[in-house]
Design a protein around this motif. Structure first.
Motif, PDB file in Angstrom:
ATOM      1  N   TRP A  56       0.919  -1.146   0.112  1.00 13.91           N
ATOM      2  CA  TRP A  56      -0.041  -0.045   0.025  1.00 13.91           C
ATOM      3  C   TRP A  56       0.886   1.234   0.063  1.00 13.91           C
ATOM      4  N   ASN A  57       2.080   1.173  -0.259  1.00 13.50           N
ATOM      5  CA  ASN A  57       2.997   2.285   0.058  1.00 13.50           C
ATOM      6  C   ASN A  57       2.856   3.009   1.491  1.00 13.50           C
ATOM      7  N   TYR A  58       2.517   2.327   2.418  1.00 12.70           N
ATOM      8  CA  TYR A  58       2.321   2.733   3.845  1.00 12.70           C
ATOM      9  C   TYR A  58       3.883   2.808   4.543  1.00 12.70           C
ATOM     10  N   ASP A  59       4.872   3.432   3.904  1.00 17.98           N
ATOM     11  CA  ASP A  59       6.020   3.629   4.531  1.00 17.98           C
ATOM     12  C   ASP A  59       5.931   4.644   5.868  1.00 17.98           C
ATOM     13  N   ASN A  60       6.651   4.201   6.704  1.00 18.65           N
ATOM     14  CA  ASN A  60       6.637   5.353   7.891  1.00 18.65           C
ATOM     15  C   ASN A  60       7.221   6.603   7.510  1.00 18.65           C
ATOM     16  N   PRO A  61       6.371   7.595   7.490  1.00 22.30           N
ATOM     17  CA  PRO A  61       6.805   8.929   6.793  1.00 22.30           C
ATOM     18  C   PRO A  61       7.572   9.842   7.746  1.00 22.30           C
ATOM     19  N   ALA A  62       7.374   9.727   8.956  1.00 19.78           N
ATOM     20  CA  ALA A  62       7.593  10.676   9.912  1.00 19.78           C
ATOM     21  C   ALA A  62       9.008  10.138  11.012  1.00 19.78           C
ATOM     22  N   ALA A  63       9.347  11.057  11.217  1.00 16.80           N
ATOM     23  CA  ALA A  63      10.506  10.868  12.494  1.00 16.80           C
ATOM     24  C   ALA A  63       9.749  10.455  13.918  1.00 16.80           C
ATOM     25  N   PRO A  64      10.331   9.141  14.235  1.00 12.43           N
ATOM     26  CA  PRO A  64       9.810   8.890  15.707  1.00 12.43           C
ATOM     27  C   PRO A  64       9.829  10.047  16.723  1.00 12.43           C
ATOM     28  N   ILE A  65       8.725  10.166  17.586  1.00 14.52           N
ATOM     29  CA  ILE A  65       8.713  10.884  18.581  1.00 14.52           C
ATOM     30  C   ILE A  65       9.213  10.335  19.934  1.00 14.52           C
ATOM     31  N   GLN A  66      10.006  10.806  20.831  1.00 13.40           N
ATOM     32  CA  GLN A  66      10.259  10.311  22.066  1.00 13.40           C
ATOM     33  C   GLN A  66       9.773  11.231  23.036  1.00 13.40           C
ATOM     34  N   LEU A  67       9.096  10.438  23.868  1.00 10.79           N
ATOM     35  CA  LEU A  67       8.530  11.133  25.394  1.00 10.79           C
ATOM     36  C   LEU A  67       8.889  10.117  26.391  1.00 10.79           C
ATOM     37  N   ASP A  68       8.863  10.947  27.672  1.00 14.39           N
ATOM     38  CA  ASP A  68       8.694  10.171  28.876  1.00 14.39           C
ATOM     39  C   ASP A  68       7.373  10.280  29.544  1.00 14.39           C
ATOM     40  N   VAL A  69       6.543   9.294  29.315  1.00 18.21           N
ATOM     41  CA  VAL A  69       5.063   9.239  29.978  1.00 18.21           C
ATOM     42  C   VAL A  69       4.986   8.716  31.242  1.00 18.21           C
ATOM     43  N   ASN A  70       3.808   9.120  31.715  1.00 19.45           N
ATOM     44  CA  ASN A  70       3.571   8.622  33.214  1.00 19.45           C
ATOM     45  C   ASN A  70       2.433   7.809  32.991  1.00 19.45           C
ATOM     46  N   ILE A  71       2.268   6.720  32.817  1.00 19.94           N
ATOM     47  CA  ILE A  71       1.273   5.670  32.748  1.00 19.94           C
ATOM     48  C   ILE A  71       0.643   5.129  34.129  1.00 19.94           C
ATOM     49  N   PRO A  72      -0.732   5.550  34.338  1.00 19.25           N
ATOM     50  CA  PRO A  72      -1.370   5.069  35.579  1.00 19.25           C
ATOM     51  C   PRO A  72      -0.817   3.656  35.889  1.00 19.25           C
TER      52      PRO A  72
END
Length: 389
Positions: A56-72
């Motif tokens: 489908w030409n569904y390449d991953n188009p954007a740079a990955p985003i890093q976050l430190d998340v606080n998951i309950p």
């Protein structure tokens, strides 16, 4: 990259060629994946394939985003998030590659193209929810008026509508359809020209998307390659992408699907929930003033443009055009609620990205405007180069 932990993240393309993979059986190792590499050893730490046997030409188009998340219930988790053309955000513990929330391998349609064997399943994140329309059904078609609805149904009867991962059809498809719907298309959803941004102070991720489908019909390889005068003795793929088939058109020129045509989706990545979703920019004059919509309040549809964004201390700022497409604007919205705070005119719409800088105690927003950069600042700030406003 994550220099503290010696990791670099690499989003990848599908294997060649787009839309047909009968000659490359299997999932296509490392194709359409997110790969974490150790920067000291060069070894792979982990990877996750977001599309199996991608046609489908569904390449991953954007740079990955890093976050430190606080998951309950779990506390702070160092995470990385990959937005995709297909309208998903894939979220992982960036140290281990474990998904933050369960991934489900769900059944998807099979192909009837001779020689093509698609994966029977594809990975669907259970969280966060999709940010874009996925697949195309009758309920997604325009319904501002009964006449427009009838026309849309008549036009779309010539196309193979279907769910996400609807496979391409071939030129001898017994259905006689013009093409198959690929929604989002390879130019819709999240893409290279509308990257996501994040707010490290809140754990929010902002994804902008434009609604667009692609229409696919593949043709015999010899027929496709004849168009480029392939050398004698060339070995042809059984099927290949030919000229783009005719896309659906309504007589009014209106989109065949319902709005919004472009959006910003704000995710609270601590919980994996959508905090808000808003249309971007203004409803275009070509929509609001269309004779087929006389007397109809269409509301805020969004422009349908690919937009760029940046976060600041209390705002999310994005760039778009006005309702008639002649004036570029910067919009400031409350980054927690999506409420518009203000807007200003700028020399040109920012493309591919924008950034925020501090210099001598003043904040500047740098726009990518064609072949030059434009610096925007509050009154009193002095730019050391470029244009200041």
């Amino acid at each position: 990259a994550d220099p503290e932990n010696n990791i670099v993240y690499v989003p990848t393309n599908p294997p060649t060629i787009d839309y047909y993979g009968g000659f490359r059986p299997g999932d296509g190792l490392f194709g359409t994946s997110l790969i974490a590499l150790d920067t000291e050893t060069g070894e792979r730490r982990w990877h996750f394939q977001t599309v199996h046997h991608d046609v489908w030409n569904y390449d991953n188009p954007a740079a990955p985003i890093q976050l430190d998340v606080n998951i309950p219930g779990r506390g702070v988790v160092p995470s990385v998030h990959q937005v995709t053309k297909q309208g998903f955000v894939y979220s992982f513990d960036r140290m281990t590659g474990e998904p933050l929330w369960p991934m489900e391998e769900r059944a998807v349609p099979a192909s009837n193209v001779p020689g093509e064997k698609l994966s029977a399943t594809q990975p669907f994140p259970t969280k966060p929810p999709a940010f874009e329309m996925q697949g195309l059904t009758e309920s997604d078609l325009i319904d501002f008026t009964p006449a427009l609805r009838r026309e849309a149904l008549e036009v779309m009867a010539n196309y193979d509508m279907g769910p996400l991962f609807n496979p391409p059809i071939h030129s001898d498809d017994p259905s006689g359809k013009i093409a198959s719907a690929m929604c989002p298309g390879d130019g819709g959803g999240a893409n290279i020209n509308n990257p996501p941004v994040a707010d490290p102070t809140t754990g929010f991720l902002y994804v902008t998307s434009r609604r667009a489908c692609s229409w696919q019909r593949i043709i015999p390889g010899e027929e496709a390659d004849a168009r480029i005068a392939a050398p004698t003795g060339t070995t042809f793929a059984a099927y290949a992408n030919g000229a783009r088939p005719r896309a659906p058109r309504l007589a009014s020129g209106l989109p065949y699907f319902k709005p919004p045509y472009s959006t910003i989706t704000a995710y609270d990545m601590n919980t994996g929930d959508i905090a808000f979703q808003i249309p971007t920019g203004e409803t275009p004059d070509r929509i609001r003033n269309n004779p087929a919509l006389e007397g109809v309040d269409v509301g805020d549809t969004g422009t349908g443009n690919a937009i760029t964004m940046v976060t600041t201390g209390n705002m999310l700022i994005y760039s778009d055009m006005d309702h008639d497409g002649t004036t570029a604007l910067l919009y400031g919205i409350d980054k927690k609620t999506g409420e518009e705070i203000g807007r200003i005119e700028v020399p040109a719409q920012s493309r591919y990205g924008m950034s925020s800088w501090m210099h001598d105690g003043h904040q500047y927003i740098i726009l990518q405007t064609g072949a030059k950069l434009t610096a925007m600042a509050l009154p009193g700030a002095q730019a050391t180069g470029g244009a200041a406003h």
